[in-house]
Design a protein around this motif. Structure first.
Motif, short mmCIF file in Angstrom:
data_model
loop_
_atom_site.label_atom_id
_atom_site.label_comp_id
_atom_site.label_asym_id
_atom_site.label_seq_id
_atom_site.Cartn_x
_atom_site.Cartn_y
_atom_site.Cartn_z
N PRO A 104 0.82 -1.21 0.00
CA PRO A 104 0.00 0.00 0.00
C PRO A 104 0.86 1.27 0.00
CG PRO A 104 0.09 -0.91 2.22
CD PRO A 104 0.86 -1.86 1.33
N TYR A 105 0.39 2.28 -0.67
CA TYR A 105 1.03 3.60 -0.71
C TYR A 105 0.08 4.64 -0.13
CZ TYR A 105 4.69 1.98 -3.93
OH TYR A 105 5.76 1.33 -4.51
N GLN A 118 -5.47 9.24 0.24
CA GLN A 118 -6.04 7.91 0.36
C GLN A 118 -4.94 6.84 0.32
OE1 GLN A 118 -7.66 8.32 -4.07
NE2 GLN A 118 -8.04 6.27 -3.29
N VAL A 119 -5.33 5.62 0.67
CA VAL A 119 -4.47 4.46 0.52
C VAL A 119 -4.69 3.89 -0.87
CG1 VAL A 119 -3.93 2.15 1.37
CG2 VAL A 119 -4.60 3.94 2.98
N MET A 120 -3.58 3.65 -1.60
CA MET A 120 -3.72 3.12 -2.96
C MET A 120 -2.76 1.95 -3.16
SD MET A 120 -4.22 6.46 -5.45
CE MET A 120 -4.67 5.46 -6.85
N ARG A 121 -3.23 0.99 -3.91
CA ARG A 121 -2.41 -0.15 -4.32
C ARG A 121 -2.45 -0.25 -5.84
NH1 ARG A 121 -1.98 -3.93 0.20
NH2 ARG A 121 -3.36 -3.30 1.90
N GLY A 122 -1.65 -1.13 -6.38
CA GLY A 122 -1.69 -1.37 -7.81
C GLY A 122 -0.77 -0.45 -8.58
N GLY A 132 5.72 6.11 0.24
CA GLY A 132 5.79 4.72 0.70
C GLY A 132 6.70 3.92 -0.20
N PRO A 133 6.46 2.62 -0.33
CA PRO A 133 5.32 1.86 0.19
C PRO A 133 5.45 1.58 1.69
CG PRO A 133 6.85 0.39 -0.87
CD PRO A 133 7.38 1.78 -1.09
N TYR A 134 4.32 1.28 2.30
CA TYR A 134 4.26 0.93 3.71
C TYR A 134 4.04 -0.58 3.86
CZ TYR A 134 3.82 5.89 4.90
OH TYR A 134 4.04 7.24 5.06
#
Length: 694
Positions: A104-105, A118-122, A132-134
């Motif tokens: 997640p970033y 916001q939290v974003m993936r992909g 991030g990433p975290y």
């Protein structure tokens, strides 16, 4: 298996210039992509004698059916084209790190009219600022929750935002002051965007100036007796400091850098990346890959760099990239640095840290990489479904009637023919059973002969099994034992639990409670395996099979796994069984082989150390370890003890005259040790140690 000479380019066809090449198989699928600063010598190196190629390279060129290339102007262009082709074709023989899109970033959508946190993936999107990433999404939410009181940026979805616009009522965060509520016009679009940019600046590491600005505003408010405003600013500063504390300072000079470390073995590699911004670790990620091509640490680093920054531009590429190794060719290193600089748009420093905080932090990243590799192997080995699939693949490859629930692996270890020992490790249902490990001394002959050693060990192991089978009454009256069976042999069946020299001890050098019969005697080799694996190739497999045939054992399968070749040999076959490189069955066989090697070499080193520590005092009857230590402590060395009289020896507390006489006789009979020599100066050193090689 293709012959590389059948598709080798004709002399003079290959250009002597930078380029990228592709190997294709007979179905026209791209199986390997590589680059070179000069195509001619690089491609020619693939078409030499197969015996001189690395095993993985040999497999690749014999799988391929054609090769083609594309000429480029510079090494940087070659690097870019290689990355593009690897992403496009996904070649099976290229190192490919596990995709990290699940990380997640923390993202700020600066491409929207009202930017959202916001939290974003992909896959990353254009116009979105990422941090991030975290490791976990909750870590992002905790950080955002602390910062929203200072930077009340919108965090709601598009649907919630439009609903608030329609109703004219903000969401809960707008009411409690954690959103500036641009949906209902409390701030203008420009003011909200400025909040989002301030948020990004703070997350990017520019923290000191902003906190100082808040402190100045707090002091002015206090002077003007606006105490409520000063209190709010004080709380804002506290929230920002708590957010900063979640990522401790690791580099005091507010460095922006990525640190990349690699942990590897012969089969797999793990990469860890720490993202440091403003001197603080802002993110971390890791990958694991199978080493499907012949690649060194510098090559793994290069692959990691291309995957990490292949789609990044601007500030996503830091000013400094620290790595554990760089290509030996300075031109290749320069091309990598130039490629990174082009991605960033300004100069990027690519180097190996040599001293100070950066070197210390690199060591920390390296430990994380090592732990990641260990954890990956542990998870892979412990998964029940994976183990079941591995056993089924082994059974299918070797043509077994059922899966080998018990596997025993044997390995020979020695040091230039001395202290020749062997190990037997046991895996049941794909898991190690360390309580049933055994170790052997090779006693049938002197010197170095791995084939004869393997024959002796397999013979001894199954002689004991047959003897145990006969003792427990599993033999019928019509059955006959093998002609050379000797269940009373002192080498194979003496009651020697605890000494580890005759194959009757396990990992800890003693028989455990689980290895006892009802009458209290050790269960030595009571259970037969379904599969015997030997560390070696065709000769070792043939020796093991011959030993089992001589004993009449015909219901146990045998195979061998040669080091580094990753080929499985079976008896009476001229060609090995080749398991797919991604096969869980091959992975299990390799783990079994590596564990047998570890156990054997540990025992061999222990025996060698014990032999080196041998002292003439060991042969004195009635002289225990405590009194030996008392003698050495009193006289200082064996040499000085040898020069002492019986009366002087009797002065040692706890030694009587009879024992003193035995000590004197033992030292007199033992030949003095050769003098130690300082190899640097040629000086003969005095013997002042506590033991000798006598």
């Amino acid at each position: 298996m293709a012959d590389p000479s059948s598709y080798r380019p004709k002399p003079g066809q290959i250009p002597d210039s930078p380029g990228v090449y592709k190997f294709r198989d007979d179905h026209r699928r791209v199986i390997y992509v590589g680059k070179a600063k000069s195509l001619r010598p690089r491609l020619s190196s693939y078409f030499q004698d197969l015996a001189n190629l690395h095993p993985r390279t040999r497999t690749m060129v014999t799988t391929a059916a054609s090769v083609e290339w594309t000429v480029v102007s510079t090494e940087v262009e070659a690097l870019q084209l290689e990355y593009s082709w690897i992403k496009e074709y996904d070649p099976r023989f290229n190192v490919k790190y596990r995709d990290d899109k699940s990380y997640p970033y923390l993202a700020v959508t600066l491409n929207e009219d009202f930017p959202r946190v916001q939290v974003m993936r992909g896959a990353k999107k254009k116009g979105v600022r990422y941090f991030g990433p975290y490791g976990h999404a909750w870590a992002i939410r905790e950080t955002v929750d602390l910062m929203l009181r200072v930077f009340p940026v919108r965090t709601c979805s598009a649907g919630v935002f439009k609903n608030a616009e329609r109703t004219g009522r903000p969401c809960l965060l707008g009411y409690i002051g954690k959103c500036s509520a641009p949906c209902v016009g409390r701030v203008t679009p420009d003011e909200h965007r400025q909040l989002a940019e301030d948020f990004c600046d703070f997350m990017a590491g520019r923290t000191g100036a902003y906190i100082r600005r808040l402190e100045q505003r707090m002091a002015i408010a206090a002077e003007d007796m606006e105490y409520e405003k000063a209190g709010r600013l004080r709380d804002d500063i506290g929230a920002l400091r708590r957010a900063m504390e979640k990522s401790a300072v690791v580099l005091a000079d507010a460095t922006d850098a990525d640190l990349i470390a690699v942990a590897e073995d012969e089969l797999e590699a793990a990469v860890q990346i720490f993202h440091v911004r403003g001197g603080r670790v802002r993110g971390q990620r890791g990958w694991v890959t199978d080493k499907v091509e012949a690649v060194d640490t510098a090559g793994l680093v290069e692959h990691a760099l291309t995957q990490l920054y292949g789609e990044e531009i601007g500030d996503s590429v830091p000013k400094e990239v620290l790595v554990p190794a760089l290509p030996e060719d300075p031109m290749a290193t320069e091309a990598l640095g130039q490629w990174l600089s082009e991605r960033r748009g300004s100069q990027v420093s690519l180097r190996i840290p040599q001293r100070g905080d950066k070197k210390d932090l690199m060591a920390t990243v390296g430990r994380n990489a090592q732990q990641s590799l260990v954890l990956h192997k542990t998870k892979r080995a412990s998964d029940l479904t994976t183990r079941s699939r591995a056993l089924e693949e082994i059974a299918g490859a070797l043509g077994l009637d059922s899966v080998p629930l018990r596997i025993e692996c044997f390995d020979i270890s020695h040091l230039q023919g001395d202290d020749v020992v062997a190990s037997m490790v046991v895996f049941e249902d794909g898991l190690a059973r360390k309580g049933e490990y055994r170790r052997f001394q090779i006693k049938g002959f002197e010197g170095q002969d791995d084939v004869r050693s393997m024959h002796e060990v397999i013979s001894r192991r199954f002689k004991r099994y047959l003897a145990e089978k006969e003792r427990t009454g599993e033999w019928t009256e019509e059955e006959e034992g093998p002609a050379d069976q000797d269940p009373t042999s002192p080498t194979d069946n003496a009651g020697n639990a605890g000494n580890g020299d005759n194959g009757d001890t396990g990992e800890n050098g003693r028989s455990g409670p689980s290895l006892k019969d009802d009458d209290g005697r050790p269960k030595r080799f009571a259970y037969p395996p379904q599969l015997v694996v030997v560390d070696g190739g065709q000769p070792q497999v043939a020796a093991a099979k011959r030993a089992m045939d001589e004993l009449g054992i015909d219901d146990v399968a045998v195979c061998g796994l040669a080091k580094r070749l990753e080929e499985v040999w079976v008896p009476d076959d001229d060609d090995p069984v080749v398991l797919p490189r991604s096969s869980e069955g091959l992975y299990l066989l390799q783990r079994v082989r590596d564990e047998a090697h570890r156990f054997a070499i540990t025992y061999q080193r222990a025996k060698r150390a014990k032999r080196i520590r041998t002292s003439p005092l060991d042969d004195v009857p009635g002289l225990g370890e405590t009194r030996k230590q008392a003698l050495i402590k009193h006289f200082g060395s064996v040499k000085k003890l040898r020069q002492a009289t019986i009366e002087q020896i009797c002065e040692v507390p706890g030694l009587g005259r009879k024992t003193a006489e035995s000590v004197a006789v033992a030292l007199a009979q033992a030949a003095p040790a050769a003098p130690a020599v300082n190899t640097a100066t040629g000086e003969i050193m005095e013997d002042d140690g506590g033991s000798t090689h006598d």
